[in-house]
Design a protein around this motif. Structure first.
Motif, PDB file in Angstrom:
ATOM      1  N   THR A  11       0.872  -1.049   0.054  1.00 42.56           N
ATOM      2  CA  THR A  11      -0.147   0.047  -0.183  1.00 42.56           C
ATOM      3  C   THR A  11       1.069   1.372  -0.012  1.00 42.56           C
ATOM      4  O   THR A  11       2.016   1.479   0.908  1.00 42.56           O
ATOM      5  CB  THR A  11      -0.898   0.042   1.223  1.00 42.56           C
ATOM      6  OG1 THR A  11      -1.665  -1.064   1.219  1.00 42.56           O
ATOM      7  CG2 THR A  11      -1.834   1.340   1.420  1.00 42.56           C
ATOM      8  N   GLU A  44      -2.306   5.929  -1.321  1.00 42.35           N
ATOM      9  CA  GLU A  44      -3.530   5.322  -1.299  1.00 42.35           C
ATOM     10  C   GLU A  44      -3.998   5.319   0.301  1.00 42.35           C
ATOM     11  O   GLU A  44      -4.891   5.765   0.703  1.00 42.35           O
ATOM     12  CB  GLU A  44      -3.006   3.649  -1.474  1.00 42.35           C
ATOM     13  CG  GLU A  44      -2.989   3.267  -2.917  1.00 42.35           C
ATOM     14  CD  GLU A  44      -2.602   1.903  -2.987  1.00 42.35           C
ATOM     15  OE1 GLU A  44      -3.175   1.346  -4.102  1.00 42.35           O
ATOM     16  OE2 GLU A  44      -1.774   1.307  -2.434  1.00 42.35           O
ATOM     17  N   GLU A 100      -7.479   6.964   1.292  1.00 43.37           N
ATOM     18  CA  GLU A 100      -8.374   6.476   2.300  1.00 43.37           C
ATOM     19  C   GLU A 100      -8.705   7.222   3.345  1.00 43.37           C
ATOM     20  O   GLU A 100      -9.906   7.281   4.017  1.00 43.37           O
ATOM     21  CB  GLU A 100      -7.824   4.996   2.559  1.00 43.37           C
ATOM     22  CG  GLU A 100      -8.819   4.322   3.413  1.00 43.37           C
ATOM     23  CD  GLU A 100     -10.116   3.791   2.935  1.00 43.37           C
ATOM     24  OE1 GLU A 100     -11.230   3.825   3.627  1.00 43.37           O
ATOM     25  OE2 GLU A 100     -10.111   4.206   1.644  1.00 43.37           O
ATOM     26  N   TYR A 110      -9.739  -1.122  -3.437  1.00 40.63           N
ATOM     27  CA  TYR A 110      -8.758  -1.146  -2.492  1.00 40.63           C
ATOM     28  C   TYR A 110      -8.450  -2.768  -2.108  1.00 40.63           C
ATOM     29  O   TYR A 110      -9.374  -3.488  -1.794  1.00 40.63           O
ATOM     30  CB  TYR A 110      -9.334  -0.656  -1.025  1.00 40.63           C
ATOM     31  CG  TYR A 110      -9.250   0.949  -1.125  1.00 40.63           C
ATOM     32  CD1 TYR A 110      -8.272   1.816  -1.071  1.00 40.63           C
ATOM     33  CD2 TYR A 110     -10.677   1.476  -1.314  1.00 40.63           C
ATOM     34  CE1 TYR A 110      -8.433   3.057  -1.232  1.00 40.63           C
ATOM     35  CE2 TYR A 110     -10.588   2.931  -1.406  1.00 40.63           C
ATOM     36  CZ  TYR A 110      -9.767   3.708  -1.504  1.00 40.63           C
ATOM     37  OH  TYR A 110      -9.809   4.990  -1.589  1.00 40.63           O
ATOM     38  N   TRP A 129      -8.216  -5.736   1.133  1.00 41.55           N
ATOM     39  CA  TRP A 129      -7.287  -4.751   1.786  1.00 41.55           C
ATOM     40  C   TRP A 129      -6.787  -5.104   2.956  1.00 41.55           C
ATOM     41  O   TRP A 129      -7.654  -5.366   3.752  1.00 41.55           O
ATOM     42  CB  TRP A 129      -8.144  -3.337   1.834  1.00 41.55           C
ATOM     43  CG  TRP A 129      -7.238  -2.374   1.359  1.00 41.55           C
ATOM     44  CD1 TRP A 129      -6.116  -1.958   0.711  1.00 41.55           C
ATOM     45  CD2 TRP A 129      -7.153  -0.837   2.001  1.00 41.55           C
ATOM     46  NE1 TRP A 129      -5.536  -1.108   0.622  1.00 41.55           N
ATOM     47  CE2 TRP A 129      -6.122  -0.158   1.464  1.00 41.55           C
ATOM     48  CE3 TRP A 129      -8.068  -0.496   2.807  1.00 41.55           C
ATOM     49  CZ2 TRP A 129      -5.963   0.887   1.925  1.00 41.55           C
ATOM     50  CZ3 TRP A 129      -8.111   0.805   3.425  1.00 41.55           C
ATOM     51  CH2 TRP A 129      -6.821   1.603   2.769  1.00 41.55           C
TER      52      TRP A 129
END
Length: 297
Positions: free
Chosen positions: A1, A5, A9, A180, A223
């Motif tokens: 990740t 990202e 988020e 995700y 995720w």
């Protein structure tokens, strides 16, 4: 990740929190816990008052609640709460009798009496219209609907951008978006020795899923930024009978009725599991974990 990202988020989380604040106002400025309970109670009370019945299955999504009536009209679907994208009562297909329901981010899916899936609500990544074998129009974005008679399912589980089903063949099929992680494309199909996996239970979180195999192993995917999709080593040694997936955390119940949780622990949803208690089922929310014990009267 990547950092980008995570920053994206984080921004989404803030937007969701603003949305939750709006829910507070809709239920007379109650606190978050009281507000969500009031949203459920207000809808259930109005439905019971109108129909004098009771529900056999119920599911709470992001801002909608849906339930399948057991009596007097067995199989009838009722939804309440937010319905801006057709995820609630306005999207329920007419003339269908249901056996189970799973409410997600802004869409809802349910099984009919023939074990076929129906999905309705917000559509952007195929979470509604990409049901395997459905052949549905993917040109819509809100108030969408799709069904399929190609595959029979025993259970459905719905996340924010994705939907999944446990087939009668004990395999898992998912549709929607890998926005995700890989909650759709990452479905495990074989064990470490190459043997095919078969499942008996399925749960969907916000962007991840977990399932219990026929050999009582927990498998999670999707995720994993907070470790919610990585089954801890000690849990891998347990015989698991039930799993539940929340926003960014996961809990599973072993055959000794002990709860194991992992992932994000911002409000004690992982670390505050009561000790010396036998549990029998799990349900997870954003910052909460709920289970019930056996009560002898």
């Amino acid at each position: 990740t990547t950092r980008a990202e995570l920053d994206a988020e984080k921004a989404r989380v803030e937007e969701m929190r603003e949305g939750v604040s709006e829910i507070h106002g809709r239920v007379k400025d109650a606190s978050l816990k009281q507000g969500l309970a009031a949203l459920l109670l207000i809808g259930a009370t109005s439905m019971a008052g109108a129909n004098a019945g009771y529900f056999g299955d119920i599911s709470i999504g992001f801002e909608q609640v849906c339930a399948v009536e057991e009596a007097p009209e067995r199989g009838a679907m009722f939804c309440w709460g937010v319905d801006d994208f057709g995820e609630g009562n306005s999207g329920v297909p007419a003339g269908v009798k249901f056996t189970g329901v799973a409410a997600g981010g802004m869409h809802t899916c349910a099984l009919d009496g023939l074990s076929h899936p129906h999905c309705w609500g917000w559509e952007k990544y195929g979470q509604v219209t990409a049901i395997p074998g459905g052949g549905c129009d993917s040109g819509c974005e809100t108030k969408c609907y799709c069904t399929s008679t190609t595959v029979e399912y025993t259970a459905l589980a719905v996340g924010y951008y994705h939907s999944c089903g446990l087939t009668v063949a004990q395999t898992i099929k998912c549709w929607g978006g890998d926005v995700y992680g890989d909650p759709v494309s990452g479905v495990p199909t074989t064990d470490g020795d190459g043997s095919p996996l078969r499942f008996v239970q399925l749960a969907a979180g916000w962007y991840h899923n977990c399932a219990v195999t026929t050999t009582q192993d927990a498998k999670c995917w999707g995720w994993d930024v907070y470790g919610q999709a990585t089954v801890p080593a000690d849990v891998q040694q347990k015989n698991i009978i039930h799993c539940a997936a929340g926003w960014y955390h996961t809990c599973c119940l072993d055959e000794d009725h002990i709860v194991h949780c992992w992932g994000a622990d911002w409000q004690g949803q992982v670390s505050d599991v009561p000790e010396d208690v036998e549990f029998f089922q799990l349900a997870l929310g954003w910052y909460t974990s709920v289970s019930y014990t056996h009560l002898t009267l």
